[in-house]
Design a protein around this motif. Structure first.
Motif, PDB file in Angstrom:
ATOM      1  N   VAL A 278       0.897  -1.300   0.377  1.00 23.74           N
ATOM      2  CA  VAL A 278      -0.232  -0.224  -0.230  1.00 23.74           C
ATOM      3  C   VAL A 278       1.010   1.265   0.034  1.00 23.74           C
ATOM      4  CG1 VAL A 278      -2.019   1.125   0.997  1.00 23.74           C
ATOM      5  CG2 VAL A 278      -1.827  -1.095   1.265  1.00 23.74           C
ATOM      6  N   GLU A 279       0.413   2.030  -0.846  1.00 25.00           N
ATOM      7  CA  GLU A 279       1.543   3.127  -0.729  1.00 25.00           C
ATOM      8  C   GLU A 279       0.293   4.700  -0.006  1.00 25.00           C
ATOM      9  OE1 GLU A 279       2.660   6.517  -4.158  1.00 25.00           O
ATOM     10  OE2 GLU A 279       2.036   4.715  -5.050  1.00 25.00           O
ATOM     11  N   GLN A 280      -0.996   4.180  -0.355  1.00 22.29           N
ATOM     12  CA  GLN A 280      -1.538   5.357  -0.508  1.00 22.29           C
ATOM     13  C   GLN A 280      -2.756   5.142   0.446  1.00 22.29           C
ATOM     14  OE1 GLN A 280      -1.187   9.387  -2.128  1.00 22.29           O
ATOM     15  NE2 GLN A 280      -3.003  10.647  -0.644  1.00 22.29           N
ATOM     16  N   GLU A 281      -3.377   5.903   1.260  1.00 23.08           N
ATOM     17  CA  GLU A 281      -5.254   5.623   1.371  1.00 23.08           C
ATOM     18  C   GLU A 281      -5.691   6.523   1.508  1.00 23.08           C
ATOM     19  OE1 GLU A 281      -6.726   2.398   4.231  1.00 23.08           O
ATOM     20  OE2 GLU A 281      -4.714   0.895   3.894  1.00 23.08           O
ATOM     21  N   GLU A 282      -6.849   6.660   0.376  1.00 25.56           N
ATOM     22  CA  GLU A 282      -8.030   7.753   0.008  1.00 25.56           C
ATOM     23  C   GLU A 282      -9.196   8.113   0.573  1.00 25.56           C
ATOM     24  OE1 GLU A 282      -6.967   8.734  -3.604  1.00 25.56           O
ATOM     25  OE2 GLU A 282      -4.700   8.953  -3.533  1.00 25.56           O
ATOM     26  N   PHE A 283     -10.457   8.591   0.452  1.00 23.21           N
ATOM     27  CA  PHE A 283     -11.258   8.396   1.006  1.00 23.21           C
ATOM     28  C   PHE A 283     -12.467   7.885   0.127  1.00 23.21           C
ATOM     29  CE2 PHE A 283     -12.149  11.613  -2.247  1.00 23.21           C
ATOM     30  CZ  PHE A 283     -13.328  11.566  -1.751  1.00 23.21           C
ATOM     31  N   ASP A 284     -11.502   7.568  -0.690  1.00 17.72           N
ATOM     32  CA  ASP A 284     -12.725   6.529  -2.319  1.00 17.72           C
ATOM     33  C   ASP A 284     -11.554   5.535  -2.898  1.00 17.72           C
ATOM     34  OD1 ASP A 284     -10.824   8.585  -3.541  1.00 17.72           O
ATOM     35  OD2 ASP A 284     -11.969   8.607  -5.262  1.00 17.72           O
ATOM     36  N   ALA A 285     -10.411   5.774  -3.093  1.00 12.77           N
ATOM     37  CA  ALA A 285      -9.640   4.893  -2.798  1.00 12.77           C
ATOM     38  C   ALA A 285      -8.251   4.081  -1.953  1.00 12.77           C
ATOM     39  CB  ALA A 285      -9.306   5.291  -4.503  1.00 12.77           C
ATOM     40  N   LEU A 312       6.974  -1.998 -12.613  1.00  6.58           N
ATOM     41  CA  LEU A 312       6.382  -1.935 -11.373  1.00  6.58           C
ATOM     42  C   LEU A 312       5.406  -1.285 -11.495  1.00  6.58           C
ATOM     43  CD1 LEU A 312       9.383   0.757 -10.422  1.00  6.58           C
ATOM     44  CD2 LEU A 312       9.167  -2.158  -9.726  1.00  6.58           C
ATOM     45  N   ALA A 313       3.626  -2.020 -11.263  1.00  5.74           N
ATOM     46  CA  ALA A 313       2.844  -1.868 -11.507  1.00  5.74           C
ATOM     47  C   ALA A 313       2.141  -0.961 -10.697  1.00  5.74           C
ATOM     48  CB  ALA A 313       2.287  -3.124 -11.458  1.00  5.74           C
ATOM     49  N   VAL A 314       0.964  -0.380 -10.757  1.00  2.00           N
ATOM     50  CA  VAL A 314      -0.056   0.797  -9.345  1.00  2.00           C
ATOM     51  C   VAL A 314      -1.100   0.083  -9.509  1.00  2.00           C
ATOM     52  CG1 VAL A 314       0.000   2.661  -9.531  1.00  2.00           C
ATOM     53  CG2 VAL A 314       1.627   2.330  -9.653  1.00  2.00           C
ATOM     54  N   ARG A 315      -1.847  -0.080  -8.242  1.00  2.00           N
ATOM     55  CA  ARG A 315      -3.105  -0.353  -8.830  1.00  2.00           C
ATOM     56  C   ARG A 315      -3.541   0.153  -8.104  1.00  2.00           C
ATOM     57  NH1 ARG A 315      -4.342  -6.170  -5.797  1.00  2.00           N
ATOM     58  NH2 ARG A 315      -4.211  -4.481  -4.078  1.00  2.00           N
ATOM     59  N   ILE A 316      -4.460   0.639  -8.543  1.00  2.00           N
ATOM     60  CA  ILE A 316      -5.317   1.746  -7.563  1.00  2.00           C
ATOM     61  C   ILE A 316      -7.132   1.173  -7.761  1.00  2.00           C
ATOM     62  CG2 ILE A 316      -7.032   4.391  -7.550  1.00  2.00           C
ATOM     63  CD1 ILE A 316      -4.791   4.789  -9.407  1.00  2.00           C
ATOM     64  N   GLY A 341      16.964   0.077  -7.114  1.00  4.84           N
ATOM     65  CA  GLY A 341      16.615   0.727  -5.718  1.00  4.84           C
ATOM     66  C   GLY A 341      15.340  -0.064  -5.562  1.00  4.84           C
ATOM     67  N   ASP A 342      14.196   1.373  -4.395  1.00  7.03           N
ATOM     68  CA  ASP A 342      12.914   0.879  -3.741  1.00  7.03           C
ATOM     69  C   ASP A 342      12.060   1.271  -5.163  1.00  7.03           C
ATOM     70  OD1 ASP A 342      10.905   0.304  -1.752  1.00  7.03           O
ATOM     71  OD2 ASP A 342      11.247   2.729  -2.076  1.00  7.03           O
ATOM     72  N   GLY A 343      11.300   0.218  -5.455  1.00  8.86           N
ATOM     73  CA  GLY A 343      10.223   0.590  -6.556  1.00  8.86           C
ATOM     74  C   GLY A 343       9.622   1.864  -6.513  1.00  8.86           C
ATOM     75  N   LEU A 344       9.317   1.266  -5.214  1.00  7.83           N
ATOM     76  CA  LEU A 344       8.174   3.395  -5.007  1.00  7.83           C
ATOM     77  C   LEU A 344       9.022   4.308  -4.829  1.00  7.83           C
ATOM     78  CD1 LEU A 344       5.530   4.381  -3.909  1.00  7.83           C
ATOM     79  CD2 LEU A 344       6.112   3.705  -1.369  1.00  7.83           C
ATOM     80  N   ALA A 345       9.715   4.548  -4.593  1.00  7.24           N
ATOM     81  CA  ALA A 345      10.959   5.360  -4.873  1.00  7.24           C
ATOM     82  C   ALA A 345      11.178   5.510  -6.487  1.00  7.24           C
ATOM     83  CB  ALA A 345      12.133   5.846  -4.476  1.00  7.24           C
TER      84      ALA A 345
END
Length: 463
Positions: A278-285, A312-316, A341-345
């Motif tokens: 998990v990178e970020q939790e928002e109110f709708d996603a 690197l994949a991103v899932r919303i 290095g770190d994928g998120l960075a």
């Protein structure tokens, strides 16, 4: 009853001063920097266009256009009002040209039935005319001057195309139905200057001919760069671009948005839930990312392949009660990179491109005049666009060298340059009638004198 109020500490002088005044006192500083960096000399040396023997030089015409755009004008006919400003003309050291003179100057860049190069299987781009190549060399001189005064060791290249709408008969229809042109620019993020631009017809796909664009941008970098990096959207997701970046002769660390092919999507959806972070939790996603064990069928089966590309994949995922625009509750994106290095960075670094090249597009089209193409001739419009690029870079140089300057003791902080407090007899160097790139307009009407900010400019660039 007599008036006992104290008198104000000034008196009105009713004498009419015959000397001309101008409300555009900041413009000459821009032009003096243009001259001091050697850009004016480069234009006179490199841009050979047919002109009247006693007319303005190419650099004087270009300086007039820079003055026009920096003071808020965006069309050739706007020079009519600017020509009435005798104070500005005196500060610049030459009269401003008529609109017809500028149009003739721009159309001198055009070559009828010139050579073409194949940007893709069904797309061609006109080769640049000699005067247009000369403008590119002048821009290279400007970038080198900025690097001399504000050195950077890393060059992050952000690449992007932008649509410039036009109702000219020669304009072609782009992918979204817009009639116009689709130039591509390569921005050096650390310096906020455009290294290279290529003017294209609207129908030319953004995803073709990009190796040539990148090679020219890298060639335009000044000496002293120790690392070159690349960020781009899926238009540059080409095997040719990836291989070029991985070449040992000029290794470039990249992060490029990948096309979500059926094979890549299948590998992403096959990932176990434990692979997602998990990178970020928002109110709708909820936004999460994962590394994908994916090897594309790109035909590159060399045993000595220089590096292993990472995907690197991103899932919303939308929360219950919320859906994406297409009605689904999950969206996937992917980025290909050769960086360790770190994928998120890496994903966050790639995302920063949205605040650089897109901003440059906005300034070029909305704050300068790149969107107001003046001609039906391709090379004339290409010259207009490149001159706007040069103006963008010049204003960046003014901000980086004049408005702020690096402190030797605190290289990461910007401190005001005392030279901006510069005062000369009866004149002030202030940002008057300048666009937001100069920090907003300031009202001043200085007494006009011969232009000479050379000592100021010399101190700013260390010359």
């Amino acid at each position: 009853m007599p008036d006992t109020a104290p008198r104000l500490p000034f008196e009105i002088d009713e004498t009419i001063d015959p000397a001309p005044v101008t409300g555009r006192a900041g413009i000459p500083l821009v032009i003096e920097l243009f001259r001091h960096l050697g850009v004016a000399q480069a234009i006179d040396a490199e841009v050979a266009v047919k002109q009247r023997q006693r007319g303005l030089s190419p650099s004087q015409v270009v300086a007039s256009l820079i003055a026009l755009w920096a003071s808020g004008g965006d069309r050739c006919q706007d020079l009519t009002g600017l020509r009435e400003d005798q104070g500005l003309a005196a500060l610049l050291g030459h009269p401003l040209p008529a609109a017809t003179t500028v149009r003739d100057f721009l159309e001198a860049f055009h070559v009828d039935a010139g050579p073409l190069w194949a940007a893709g299987p069904q797309a061609t781009v006109p080769e640049e005319s000699a005067p247009l190549v000369g403008l590119g060399r002048a821009n290279r001189t400007l970038v080198a001057g900025l690097q001399h005064g504000a050195r950077e060791r890393t060059a992050t290249l952000d690449v992007g195309t932008t649509l410039v709408a036009s109702d000219k008969a020669a304009a072609t229809v782009a992918y979204d139905g817009t009639r116009g042109y689709q130039p591509v620019v390569v921005l050096w993020a650390e310096q906020d200057v455009i290294l290279h631009d290529q003017f294209r017809d609207g129908h030319v796909p953004a995803g073709c001919g990009n190796v040539r664009v990148l090679a020219q941008a890298v060639a335009n970098l000044p000496p002293g760069i120790t690392e070159v990096r690349l960020r781009a959207d899926s238009a540059l997701y080409e095997t040719a671009v990836l291989r070029w970046c991985e070449d040992d002769d000029h290794p470039i660390a990249y992060a490029i948005s990948a096309d979500l092919s059926a094979q890549l999507r299948a590998e992403i959806t096959r990932l176990p839930e434990s692979a997602w972070q998990v990178e970020q939790e928002e109110f709708d996603a909820i936004r999460a990312w994962a590394e994908v064990p994916y090897v594309p069928s790109d035909g590159d089966h060399r045993k000595d392949r220089p590096c292993v590309r990472r995907y690197l994949a991103v899932r919303i995922q939308k929360r219950q009660g919320h859906l994406c625009a297409d009605g689904s509750d999950t969206h996937y994106f992917a980025v290909v990179t050769n960086r360790p290095g770190d994928g998120l960075a890496i994903l966050q670094w790639h995302r920063e491109k949205a605040g650089t090249v897109e901003h440059a597009h906005h300034v070029l089209k909305n704050e300068l005049a790149a969107a107001a193409l003046p001609s039906g001739k391709f090379d004339a419009n290409a010259a207009w666009f490149r001159l706007n690029v040069l103006t963008y870079n010049l204003l960046t140089a003014l901000k980086r060298l004049a408005v702020t300057q690096r402190s030797p003791d605190r290289p990461t902080e910007a401190v005001p340059v005392p030279a901006l407090q510069h005062r000369r007899e009866g004149r002030r160097a202030c940002a008057a009638d300048a666009p937001s790139a100069l920090g907003g307009p300031a009202a001043c009407s200085p007494r006009v004198g011969p232009p000479d900010n050379r000592s100021l400019c010399a101190r700013l660039v260390g010359g």
